[in-house]
Design an enzyme around this catalytic site. Structure first.
Site, PDB file in Angstrom:
ATOM      1  N   GLY A 108       0.849  -1.234   0.069  1.00  0.00           N
ATOM      2  CA  GLY A 108       0.036  -0.073   0.086  1.00  0.00           C
ATOM      3  C   GLY A 108       0.785   1.324   0.086  1.00  0.00           C
ATOM      4  CG  HIS A 194      -2.124 -13.081  -6.835  1.00  0.00           C
ATOM      5  ND1 HIS A 194      -3.035 -14.303  -6.154  1.00  0.00           N
ATOM      6  CD2 HIS A 194      -3.246 -12.108  -6.639  1.00  0.00           C
ATOM      7  CE1 HIS A 194      -4.062 -13.889  -5.638  1.00  0.00           C
ATOM      8  NE2 HIS A 194      -4.163 -12.501  -5.826  1.00  0.00           N
ATOM      9  CE  LYS A 196      -1.016 -11.748  -3.017  1.00  0.00           C
ATOM     10  NZ  LYS A 196      -2.314 -11.924  -2.453  1.00  0.00           N
ATOM     11  CG  ASP A 201      17.233 -14.009   9.533  1.00  0.00           C
ATOM     12  OD1 ASP A 201      17.760 -13.158   8.470  1.00  0.00           O
ATOM     13  OD2 ASP A 201      17.182 -13.535  10.634  1.00  0.00           O
TER      14      ASP A 201
END
Length: 534
Positions: A108, A194, A196, A201
């Protein structure tokens, strides 16, 4: 997310490099270092009635479809709320010691707190490197006004390209006159990055959530944290591979605040200049990465054999980048649902959820064909849909999904499965009103006969639509476990997602307020006409 932004997800769901990107390990096809099969053998055959015996029909074929990692179920933590997801992500970033890699549709443009958290870590720990991958169309949509790209470019300016790499993937499906004349927002209908993947680490969160304020506050999704060096390293390779097929973002003095280039070191020619050659090169890079025979597997977790009670199958859907298409997600979920049609699974159950309910027709048919009972579909109520009361054509979309849900309930009735499959709508307040939430969770849980909790779940970015299986880049994990603690956590997840749901029947859809008008049907026709799917 604003309604106009969400419309694009539904409608179908630049110069030479100036400085070298962050060096990454070679992503060429690697020989597996350690091949580990999914069901450990104690030397004696497993009874068909044992947990391992019931799982065997699933894992045998899964081992041929996708790579897998053996872990202990305690290495998987299930997060519950958007706030828990956000606070966990920030905590992991603050404690990073070597690397942070984030793959998402977009960040965003006003997420200053998240950017400040990244800056604090990079300033305090000079050994930490950051790699962010987003979608080029979505990430530059508002330019030259503030955008995802202009938000991220200053990180490169402050810390240098040796420590910070910002990449944006551009579909090869949108080039030439099509790219020139199709307006922004609509152009995202030809394919997006798309995935996610939120890695820090040796841990990674797999989710369906993007990185924006609604996903951190009042947009319900799913979030699984894997504390596994092996799984994190694998998805780091996946992230790196797509990054090497993406534009590099750098700060500039232009009105937009950034510029994009195609580095000579990329693994393929630019998708805008040579889309066919781009796909050919992408196929050579990615097909070996997602195949169980050639995937770069590692064995760093060092879990004792007698504690390896959980298999995790990384799944990828890269249809637009593979010719021929060797993606693993659709074959894996197809196999799992076909297996549930076997007579021995008559007393099993499944729960399937998608915030925007429009599963690919093949999946709908498979769900209806399972032998399982006590099955549940969860989807967003029109009042929990991001398009609720939005202006323009996007305001028709809640009704469009109502029509799709009604057709599914009708198909359940026609298949004589009303006693074994129910549809539940999720609602927590009303979108746009105080306390109102939206629903974005997606996934699958499978509970074996005589078991109280699920042994199998699928989590990740996919929406399980025709679009997911043809246009977008998706990454998921299929978990198969015998760990009682993990099964309990999966059962809890399945139950709390149903806390705000109510059953919707054919009679409910027949009510006047649930009827769908002609204009909605026309809007759905237009959606398909322009080349996309809801």
């Amino acid at each position: 997310m604003r309604a106009a932004d969400m419309l694009v997800r539904s409608v179908s769901r630049c110069s030479r490099q100036l400085r070298a990107p962050i060096a990454r390990p070679s992503l060429r096809i690697a020989r597996p270092q350690c091949r580990r099969y999914s069901i450990p053998s104690s030397g004696a055959p497993q009874s068909a009635n044992t947990s391992a015996g019931m799982l065997a029909p699933f894992v045998g074929e899964l081992d041929r479809i996708a790579p897998s990692f053996k872990i202990n179920g305690s290495q998987v933590r299930v997060l519950q709320t958007p706030t828990e997801f956000y606070e966990t992500l920030k905590d992991k970033i603050r404690n990073a010691e070597k690397r942070i890699f984030l793959s998402t549709l977009y960040i965003g443009k006003s997420e200053k707190e998240l950017i400040a958290t990244l800056q604090e870590t990079l300033r305090a720990k000079p050994d930490v490197k950051l790699s962010i991958l987003t979608d080029a169309l979505r990430g530059t949509r508002e330019a030259p006004e503030p955008s995802c790209a202009s938000l991220l470019a200053p990180l490169v300016a402050e810390f240098g390209p040796e420590r910070v790499e910002i990449r944006m993937y551009h579909t090869p499906n949108l080039t030439g006159l099509r790219k020139k004349y199709i307006p922004k927002r609509i152009n995202e209908g030809w394919g997006l990055q798309h995935m996610k993947l939120y890695g820090v680490d040796d841990e990674i969160i797999l989710s369906g959530a993007n990185l924006s304020s609604d996903y951190f506050t009042n947009r319900q999704d799913r979030y699984h944290l894997f504390s596994s060096r092996d799984i994190t390293e694998y998805f780091s390779h996946l992230h790196g591979a797509i990054s090497s097929l993406s534009f590099l973002v750098k700060p500039s003095g232009s009105a937009s605040g950034f510029e994009m280039s195609w580095p000579d070191t990329n693994s393929a020619p630019s998708p805008l200049e040579a889309p066919k050659e781009f796909v050919t090169a992408s196929t050579g890079l990615l097909s070996g990465l997602i195949s169980p025979k050639t995937a770069p597997l590692t064995a760093r977790d060092q879990i004792p054999a007698d504690e390896q009670d959980t298999s995790v199958y990384p799944l990828a859907q890269f249809s637009q980048l593979l010719s021929p298409d060797t993606s693993t997600e659709l074959p894996a979920i197809t196999h799992v649902l076909k297996t549930l049609a076997l007579p021995q699974f008559a007393n099993s159950s499944w729960t399937f959820t998608a915030g925007y309910f429009n599963p690919a027709p093949s999946l709908t048919k498979l769900l209806l064909s399972t032998a399982s009972h006590n099955n549940t579909v969860i989807t967003a109520s029109p009042f929990a849909n991001g398009f609720y009361k939005s202006p323009g054509v996007s305001g028709l979309l809640p009704d469009a999904y109502t029509l799709l849900a009604r057709k599914f309930v009708q198909a359940v009735y026609q298949s004589k499965r009303e006693n074994s499959i129910v549809l539940r709508e999720w609602r927590k307040g009303t979108v746009g009103e105080p306390g109102g939430w939206t629903y974005h969770a997606k996934g699958l849980w499978i509970t074996l006969p005589q078991q109280p909790d699920p042994s199998i779940t699928l989590v990740g970015s996919s929406n399980y639509t025709k679009r997911s299986y043809s246009l977008d880049l998706e990454a998921n994990a299929l978990i198969v476990t015998e760990n009682e603690g993990l099964k309990k956590r999966l059962g809890d997840e399945q139950r709390w997602l149903q806390e705000n749901t109510s059953i919707v029947t054919r009679d409910d859809f027949a009510k006047t307020e649930r009827r769908v008008g002609l204009k909605v049907r026309i809007a759905m026709w237009i959606v398909q006409l322009v080349g996309g799917q809801l």
